[in-house]
Design an enzyme around this catalytic site. Structure first.
Site: not given
Ligand code: DX5
Ligand code: ZN
Length: 218
Positions: A7, A32, A34, A36, A65, A67, A136, A174
């Protein structure tokens, strides 16, 4: 074979290119990314321009991903930027079936994401329509959180369900994934492990990916 998806959220934001190269060198299976929006989750992260820049630097599949609230508004932007896999939250999608169909119509693999407290039963109608479920194992919004132990049971229940229905749906997990739980997650039936901190928080991310892969594929 359990796949490893580093990620990028945990990488040094000024050295994303290095993180991509490390993932490629280590033979990561997916990257991956993320996204947000500051609404669905409190923080902000990357936008389509980052995805497009990463796309230009690697042929690795990009696992985006989302969010975000109103995922339908963002799906085309990230598809255009070069995402290969796009997942949207069950909790954010008002017209989930339509949005999944939209992702597939753009030629991308469609996934649905569930927060830790969202019942698996919410997948009932959509499961045959998607390529993967992203469970999650932390509450989304930040990297580096602690794995929620009840996720193990959720993964096993989902795996049993997918097998019993003879569906071809992958399970991705994740949040808080690392060397301490990778082997058990593999036994639970996970197909893809996302890891941020366990990889990019390590002094040697390439070795960390190798160790994670080994732990998950004994
Ligand atoms: C959290 C993200 C994850 C995050 C995971 O909201 O969706 O993808 O990067 O990070 P670790 O592996 O550090 O928990
Ligand atoms: Zn993620």
């Amino acid at each position: 074979m359990v796949r490893i998806a580093p990620s990028l959220l945990a990488a040094d934001a000024a050295r994303i290119e290095t993180a991509v190269e490390q993932a490629v060198t280590a033979g990561a299976d997916l990257l991956h990314v993320d996204i947000m929006d500051g609404h669905f989750v409190p923080s902000l992260s990357f936008g389509p321009s980052l995805v497009a820049a990463v796309r230009r630097r690697t042929a690795l599949p990009l696992d985006v991903h989302l969010m975000v609230r109103r995922p339908a508004d963002f799906i085309p932007l990230f598809a255009e930027a070069g995402a290969d896999w796009i997942s949207i939250h069950l909790e954010a999608a008002v017209h989930l079936h339509r949005e999944v169909a939209f992702i597939k119509s753009l030629g991308k693999k469609a996934g649905v994401v569930l927060n830790p407290a969202t019942p698996l039963s919410g997948l009932e109608e959509i499961l045959p329509e998607i390529e993967f479920v992203l469970l999650m194992s932390v509450n989304p919004g930040y990297g580096g959180q602690t794995f929620i132990p009840s996720s193990h049971l959720r993964i096993k229940r989902l795996k049993d369900w997918i097998r019993a229905s003879k569906l071809d749906v992958l399970i991705e997990v994740d949040g808080g994934v690392g060397l301490d739980n990778a082997a058990e997650l593999a036994r639970d039936g996970v197909d893809i492990l996302v890891a941020g901190n366990a990889i990019f928080g390590s002094p040697d991310p390439i070795a960390a990916i190798g160790r994670l892969r080994k732990a998950a594929n004994p």
